[in-house]
Design a protein around this motif. Structure first.
Motif, PDB file in Angstrom:
ATOM      1  N   UNK A 128      23.233   9.942  28.105  1.00 31.80           N
ATOM      2  CA  UNK A 128      22.660  11.094  28.795  1.00 31.80           C
ATOM      3  C   UNK A 128      23.730  12.141  29.082  1.00 31.80           C
ATOM      4  N   UNK A 129      24.928  11.696  29.464  1.00 40.24           N
ATOM      5  CA  UNK A 129      26.026  12.644  29.698  1.00 40.24           C
ATOM      6  C   UNK A 129      26.309  13.438  28.432  1.00 40.24           C
ATOM      7  N   UNK A 130      26.376  12.741  27.285  1.00 37.88           N
ATOM      8  CA  UNK A 130      26.661  13.401  26.010  1.00 37.88           C
ATOM      9  C   UNK A 130      25.552  14.395  25.672  1.00 37.88           C
ATOM     10  N   UNK A 131      24.304  14.005  25.898  1.00 39.27           N
ATOM     11  CA  UNK A 131      23.169  14.872  25.609  1.00 39.27           C
ATOM     12  C   UNK A 131      23.217  16.131  26.478  1.00 39.27           C
ATOM     13  N   UNK A 132      23.469  15.965  27.764  1.00 33.55           N
ATOM     14  CA  UNK A 132      23.528  17.104  28.689  1.00 33.55           C
ATOM     15  C   UNK A 132      24.694  18.023  28.328  1.00 33.55           C
ATOM     16  N   UNK A 133      25.855  17.435  28.004  1.00 37.00           N
ATOM     17  CA  UNK A 133      27.013  18.254  27.617  1.00 37.00           C
ATOM     18  C   UNK A 133      26.710  19.038  26.340  1.00 37.00           C
TER      19      UNK A 133
END
Length: 174
Positions: free
Chosen positions: A149-154
Motif C-alpha cells: 500500500x505504501x508503494x501504491x500511494x507513493x
C-alpha cells in the motif's frame, strides 16, 4: 528439591533482571516479562494475562505488567549482582518496555542492555468504537503500514505530481 527452570517456557531465553525478569502468575507458572508483554500487547483484554500453560487468568496490578510478582526462587539462583531487578515501564499503546531508571550501582547496564525493547504493535480495537471512529482509524493505519500500500500511494503521488507539472507547463505556454 529440584532447582527451578532458569529459562522462560515461551522463548527459552534465560531469565535475567531486566526485560527477561521472571514474573510469576497467580497459577504459579513463571514466564519472562518480555513474553508476557508480547502476549498482553496482542490481547483484547489488556487488564489480565492468560497463562499459556494452564489458561488461568491473572489480573494485572494497577501499575501494570512490570508490577507482577517476581519469582524470588528463580532470582535466588542469580549471581548477587543480578538479584536487584530493574524498574521497567510498559507502554502498551506503543508496544514498548523501557528501563525506568538505572541505579548508579549498575553503570554497566547502559553498555550491555538496550534501554527500550519493542514488543510489537497493540491489538486492534475490535468491537470498540470511540467517538473518533477508532476502528476505522486503526484499520487505515494498518493498511498504510503495509509495504504494498505504501508503494501504491507513493506511485499515485508521483503520478499526480507529474500530471500537475505537465498541466502547469501547458497552461503557461498558451
Amino acid at each position: 528439591e529440584n532447582p527451578p527452570d532458569l529459562e522462560c517456557a515461551i522463548c527459552f531465553c534465560q531469565f535475567n533482571n531486566v526485560f527477561n525478569t521472571p514474573k510469576v502468575l497467580q497459577c504459579k507458572h513463571t514466564f519472562c516479562l518480555e513474553c508476557l508483554a508480547r502476549m498482553n500487547v496482542k490481547s483484547t483484554q489488556p487488564d489480565t494475562i492468560q497463562c499459556p500453560l494452564c489458561r488461568a487468568y491473572t489480573p494485572l496490578p494497577n501499575l501494570g505488567l512490570p508490577k507482577l510478582a517476581n519469582d524470588s526462587t528463580v532470582l535466588s539462583y542469580f549471581p548477587a549482582a543480578m538479584q536487584h531487578v530493574y524498574s521497567i515501564r510498559f507502554n502498551r499503546n506503543k508496544g514498548k518496555l523501557q528501563v525506568k531508571r538505572v541505579p548508579s550501582s549498575a553503570p554497566a547496564l547502559t553498555q550491555t542492555v538496550s534501554q527500550t525493547l519493542d514488543v510489537g504493535n497493540p491489538a486492534g480495537l475490535e468491537g470498540h468504537q470511540g467517538r473518533d471512529g477508532g476502528r476505522e482509524r486503526s484499520l487505515l493505519i494498518t493498511v498504510l503500514r503495509t509495504p504494498l500500500c505504501k508503494a501504491f500511494i507513493m506511485s499515485l503521488v508521483a503520478i499526480l505530481i507529474v500530471v500537475l507539472t505537465i498541466t502547469i507547463i501547458l497552461i503557461k505556454n498558451k
